[in-house]
Design a protein around this motif. Sequence first.
Motif, mmCIF file in Angstrom:
data_model
loop_
_atom_site.group_PDB
_atom_site.id
_atom_site.type_symbol
_atom_site.label_atom_id
_atom_site.label_comp_id
_atom_site.label_asym_id
_atom_site.label_seq_id
_atom_site.Cartn_x
_atom_site.Cartn_y
_atom_site.Cartn_z
ATOM 1 N N GLY A 101 42.990 47.821 44.189
ATOM 2 C CA GLY A 101 43.089 46.367 44.042
ATOM 3 C C GLY A 101 44.523 45.856 44.043
ATOM 4 N N ALA B 40 38.486 36.807 37.274
ATOM 5 C CA ALA B 40 37.888 37.560 36.165
ATOM 6 C C ALA B 40 38.992 38.385 35.532
ATOM 7 C CB ALA B 40 36.774 38.469 36.684
ATOM 8 N N LYS C 233 34.717 48.432 41.061
ATOM 9 C CA LYS C 233 34.141 47.682 39.922
ATOM 10 C C LYS C 233 32.691 47.358 40.254
ATOM 11 C CE LYS C 233 38.512 46.937 38.187
ATOM 12 N NZ LYS C 233 39.101 46.754 36.902
ATOM 13 N N MET D 228 46.307 42.798 46.092
ATOM 14 C CA MET D 228 47.122 41.756 45.466
ATOM 15 C C MET D 228 48.459 41.635 46.202
ATOM 16 S SD MET D 228 48.529 41.662 41.505
ATOM 17 C CE MET D 228 47.033 41.679 40.580
ATOM 18 N N VAL E 101 38.994 41.006 41.712
ATOM 19 C CA VAL E 101 38.814 42.461 41.603
ATOM 20 C C VAL E 101 37.584 42.775 40.745
ATOM 21 C CG1 VAL E 101 39.823 44.588 40.673
ATOM 22 C CG2 VAL E 101 41.222 43.065 42.067
#
Length: 369
Positions: free
Chosen positions: A69, A143, A196, A73, A172
């Motif tokens: 992740g 989140a 996730k 980003m 993510v």
Amino acid sequence: MIKELNPSTRILMGPGPSNVHPRVLKAMSTPLIGHLDPQFIQIMDEVKEMTRQLFQTNNQITSVISGTGSAGMETCFVNLLEPGDEVMVCVNGVFGNLMCEIVEPSGAKLIRVDAPWGKPVDPAQVKEAIEKSSPKVVAIVHAETSTGVLQPLEEISRMVNDAGSLFLVDTVTSLAGTQVKADDWGIDAIYSGSQKCISAPPGLSPVSFSQEALKTMDSRKTRVQSWYLDMSMIRNYWAGAKRAYHHTGPISMIYSIHEALRIVFEEGLEKRFERHYRNHKILRDGLEAMGFEFLVAPEYRLPMLNAIRIPAGYDDALIRSRLLNEYNIEIGAGLGEFAGKVWRIGLMGESCTLNHINMLLGALKTIFG
Ligand SMILES: Cc1ncc(COP(=O)(O)O)c(C=O)c1O
């Protein structure tokens, strides 16, 4: 002689990774083909299409970055920012802070909008900050995994779009566990992680860019700071007419997300979101019945990441290690200002089941007597 791998079978209820379906593990053992083999290109196209559906977008530039992740980003920031640009980052936890760290070396001017950890960012704060500056990009975490806050996005998105800024969102932890509507919510750059609620192993980061973001990337005056994450080259590999080599595609990882996404769509997005909410409520009722308190107000709680306060007088590390060693259950420790104060219980993807909940509640009941 070093022995063959033989890790324990864990019940993964931390902030990620989540448990992975056996079909995903089986897909990873599919024989390799070349990363430019027409059959592999077809598999990539299918992953791209499923990723678009998951982000609920028609964005042409939608692909999967070879990296976790954080790589997604960094991809979003480094492709949109040039030295001297202004970028506003909303921070109410560890991952907003990480965004700031990633922005710093880009040479862009960082404007932080800080909100208390455990609470959502107030749109009024963002409005005030936007009126005082003219950011090229406004970034926010949907989140916040460090605290369990679900950030409402629509009002902030309207302000960002009205100001002519690009809206960059971290999904993510939310993607595939709750609604994420990239197009309806006016999001220009969005990224997630495979480990996730998608429930594939860590190592891939789905990303997507709007037409506006694409125009910004195409009119850059300076080179992208990172060669590996430069979308102008990555998109040739994922979408170009010639599908040119940029780096060797992680074949087995792409197999894994292909199968994980197939499982997501077999279940159906709405049903999957509903399962996450339903199980969150069952876990919440069980924990509250035992006297645990949630960190976040009910209306802003993430269903897939439940942050609860550690009761006074209990040893954080000892209880987590008992859960791991005696029950094979992993939960997450608190991060940053909540280290030692909260536990983070994940209900993500394949780890979001009644069995998981019952095993954890049973173990906690035994430990707490
Ligand atoms: C909200 C959020 N953003 C970014 C990241 C970074 O992802 P990764 O650890 O896969 O690099 C995480 C990881 O937990 C996260 O929860």
